[in-house]
Design an enzyme around this catalytic site. Sequence first.
Site, PDB file in Angstrom:
ATOM      1  N   GLU B  56       8.331   2.457 -20.026  1.00  0.00           N
ATOM      2  CA  GLU B  56       8.036   1.099 -20.478  1.00  0.00           C
ATOM      3  C   GLU B  56       9.187   0.140 -20.187  1.00  0.00           C
ATOM      4  O   GLU B  56      10.360   0.527 -20.214  1.00  0.00           O
ATOM      5  CB  GLU B  56       7.793   1.098 -21.995  1.00  0.00           C
ATOM      6  CG  GLU B  56       6.605   1.942 -22.387  1.00  0.00           C
ATOM      7  CD  GLU B  56       6.479   2.157 -23.885  1.00  0.00           C
ATOM      8  OE1 GLU B  56       5.346   2.133 -24.374  1.00  0.00           O
ATOM      9  OE2 GLU B  56       7.513   2.359 -24.558  1.00  0.00           O
ATOM     10  N   THR B  84      13.322  13.492 -25.409  1.00  0.00           N
ATOM     11  CA  THR B  84      12.036  12.793 -25.448  1.00  0.00           C
ATOM     12  C   THR B  84      12.193  11.357 -24.942  1.00  0.00           C
ATOM     13  O   THR B  84      11.401  10.879 -24.130  1.00  0.00           O
ATOM     14  CB  THR B  84      11.493  12.756 -26.896  1.00  0.00           C
ATOM     15  OG1 THR B  84      11.388  14.084 -27.375  1.00  0.00           O
ATOM     16  CG2 THR B  84      10.125  12.087 -26.950  1.00  0.00           C
ATOM     17  N   GLY B 225       6.463   7.558 -35.519  1.00  0.00           N
ATOM     18  CA  GLY B 225       6.121   8.382 -34.357  1.00  0.00           C
ATOM     19  C   GLY B 225       4.943   7.892 -33.539  1.00  0.00           C
ATOM     20  O   GLY B 225       4.886   8.099 -32.336  1.00  0.00           O
ATOM     21  N   ASP B 227       3.287   5.545 -31.349  1.00  0.00           N
ATOM     22  CA  ASP B 227       3.755   4.368 -30.620  1.00  0.00           C
ATOM     23  C   ASP B 227       3.182   4.273 -29.217  1.00  0.00           C
ATOM     24  O   ASP B 227       3.782   3.645 -28.345  1.00  0.00           O
ATOM     25  CB  ASP B 227       5.278   4.339 -30.582  1.00  0.00           C
ATOM     26  CG  ASP B 227       5.854   5.585 -29.918  1.00  0.00           C
ATOM     27  OD1 ASP B 227       5.072   6.440 -29.466  1.00  0.00           O
ATOM     28  OD2 ASP B 227       7.082   5.697 -29.857  1.00  0.00           O
ATOM     29  N   LYS B 231      -1.569   8.113 -29.363  1.00  0.00           N
ATOM     30  CA  LYS B 231      -0.474   8.846 -30.014  1.00  0.00           C
ATOM     31  C   LYS B 231      -0.317   8.289 -31.429  1.00  0.00           C
ATOM     32  O   LYS B 231       0.306   7.253 -31.634  1.00  0.00           O
ATOM     33  CB  LYS B 231       0.810   8.667 -29.211  1.00  0.00           C
ATOM     34  CG  LYS B 231       2.067   9.321 -29.790  1.00  0.00           C
ATOM     35  CD  LYS B 231       3.193   9.337 -28.739  1.00  0.00           C
ATOM     36  CE  LYS B 231       4.487   9.936 -29.247  1.00  0.00           C
ATOM     37  NZ  LYS B 231       5.321   9.017 -30.016  1.00  0.00           N
ATOM     38  N   SER B 292       5.465   1.177 -37.466  1.00  0.00           N
ATOM     39  CA  SER B 292       6.529   0.805 -36.519  1.00  0.00           C
ATOM     40  C   SER B 292       6.267   1.381 -35.138  1.00  0.00           C
ATOM     41  O   SER B 292       5.958   2.569 -34.998  1.00  0.00           O
ATOM     42  CB  SER B 292       7.861   1.335 -37.047  1.00  0.00           C
ATOM     43  OG  SER B 292       8.881   1.114 -36.108  1.00  0.00           O
ATOM     44  N   VAL B 293       6.384   0.550 -34.115  1.00  0.00           N
ATOM     45  CA  VAL B 293       6.289   1.051 -32.732  1.00  0.00           C
ATOM     46  C   VAL B 293       7.556   0.739 -31.936  1.00  0.00           C
ATOM     47  O   VAL B 293       7.785   1.314 -30.876  1.00  0.00           O
ATOM     48  CB  VAL B 293       5.047   0.480 -31.996  1.00  0.00           C
ATOM     49  CG1 VAL B 293       3.775   0.980 -32.655  1.00  0.00           C
ATOM     50  CG2 VAL B 293       5.069  -1.047 -31.937  1.00  0.00           C
TER      51      VAL B 293
END
Lengths: 342, 342
Positions: B56, B84, B225, B227, B231, B292-293
């Site tokens: 991204e 990750t 998690g 995001d 997922k 939260s992302v």
Amino acid sequence: MARFVDVRNMVRWVAEHGPAQVIAGMIEYIEDDFRRWEQFDKCARVASHTPFGVIELMPTSDHESYGFKYVNGHPANPARGFQTVTAFGMLADVHNGYPTFLAEMTVLTALRTAATSAMVARRLARPDSRVMAMIGTGSQSEFQALAFRGALGIRELRVWDTDPAAVAKFLKNVEPLGFEVTVAASAADAVAGADIITTCTADKAQATILTAELIGEGVHLNAIGGDCPGKTELDPAILTRGAVFVEFTPQTRIEGEIQQLPAGFPVTEFHEVLAGTKPGRTSPEQITVFDSVGFAVEDFSALRYVRDSVAGTAFFEEIDLVANPDDPKDLFGLVSALAPVL
Amino acid sequence: MARFVDVRNMVRWVAEHGPAQVIAGMIEYIEDDFRRWEQFDKCARVASHTPFGVIELMPTSDHESYGFKYVNGHPANPARGFQTVTAFGMLADVHNGYPTFLAEMTVLTALRTAATSAMVARRLARPDSRVMAMIGTGSQSEFQALAFRGALGIRELRVWDTDPAAVAKFLKNVEPLGFEVTVAASAADAVAGADIITTCTADKAQATILTAELIGEGVHLNAIGGDCPGKTELDPAILTRGAVFVEFTPQTRIEGEIQQLPAGFPVTEFHEVLAGTKPGRTSPEQITVFDSVGFAVEDFSALRYVRDSVAGTAFFEEIDLVANPDDPKDLFGLVSALAPVL
């Protein structure tokens, strides 16, 4: 560690091979990638516009490598001692997302833009083209001249710029290279009798540096300067007189000369010409227009080319861009190893 | 020249101040930027998805500085020895488009994610919160623990992870720091009686690590998690039991837990709570959820913070990222100065 080609190394690498040779090699890389167009993720670049200019991110991926370029375009920069365009970019491995290669791209963008123009012109210009008119003698101009000589044998240039200092700079740079250069008295004078016309100006405005009646039959028009919403160079009547070729239609509709025309105006994507699924030039009299804005795949190709070319040389250094703890889940251990955290 | 903070310097800088202190300082920078939310250009991040994961670009600008982050998310990476998430980012001057600051952001993203969680929780969690459950003890977990202790005084942790090695790593890292840690027998066991629940898992899948009946009254849920499209971590029934707070709604609708709900599901953007235009927690019994992302403004704040903090120190080096010819229109002169170009 990622490999990094900074400005000094990029310049040394170009000088080692010579810019003409680099452009020639880059044309092949770009054409290879245009021939596998369907393999790429493609999107219009992501632009942040201000009154000063534009800052853009240009990502793409062939699902093996991911690449992007950061680039700005600030037309008033040269008057303040800055360059219009600066850039840098990177490649990453898609399988794990790790950056592998970072490079300055101010010099590289100049090379890839010229390489793209020449790649397109060697398919679309008349094979007997001899004279190129160049409107705009800024940063991009010498690279265009070299690219067109290499790909099409163009040695006669007719140039025009509103800035006499830019013309003088151009003459100083290209006359030692064996071009025959005529400084024209106006844009109209420059294009009269030209086989190829390259427009490369940088105003962030709806300019009309050429009108339709100036464009002779059989001309190939390589239009580089219009590349932002509200930034165009050509009388729209020129576009409807000829066949228009673009890189990636959704982006060119926003940024290119065709932003002046209805969204349904027919264009051909150049990769279709390479693939043989759409015609290129169909007659010696036809006017062909490359409405170039610059597309992410070209930067991806340019980065691949530099990466491959500098491997095994001294033209890169290694930089520590990716934290790499022994236990991949123990990023905190990296930070806490050096000092107590209480 | 641009300033560059590589991994080694980032780690040294964090160690010099201590991660808890860095997170505390970063919370203030992020909150300052969230308080001037309207000044920022905002867009959902630009994602390239593959079966391996996602890569991204996250740009934003306050019209003085422009910033972006490159970041990947590859859930299967740790099993192959990779992290990750890795990241790097930069700042540029909007007035001329020149890059000024480049930094590794793998470590920095871990710090800013924890800082953002704590910034939100200190407004939304019950002031008397004492116990935090943590589901997921991967790379982000220790940073979350430190951030919540600094901002809310949390010292009691109840942790759960499907990977026993990750739990052991977490214990090794946080027990010397004075936390009281209980290793739970399951996610349900971890959250029983907790005041705050932090979920931080990384499967690229529609997972349900918590169901609605496990969430007690008055809990603040810090859901990190989920995001990416596809997922998620939470039973959607949890979201409809509480008030949901997000960073930037258009991005969270695509990537967050609320992707499981209709597009009209009401959410509050956290900057509205800071500005006082929308309520935060309205009762001790209410369940609050921070979906939260991770948003570009947080990375911009983190980069600003590092840039300001390392100025005048030895924690950066200068890199040659922008070609800078004496005559800004004579880029070719840079290349041809070193060697004949014929």
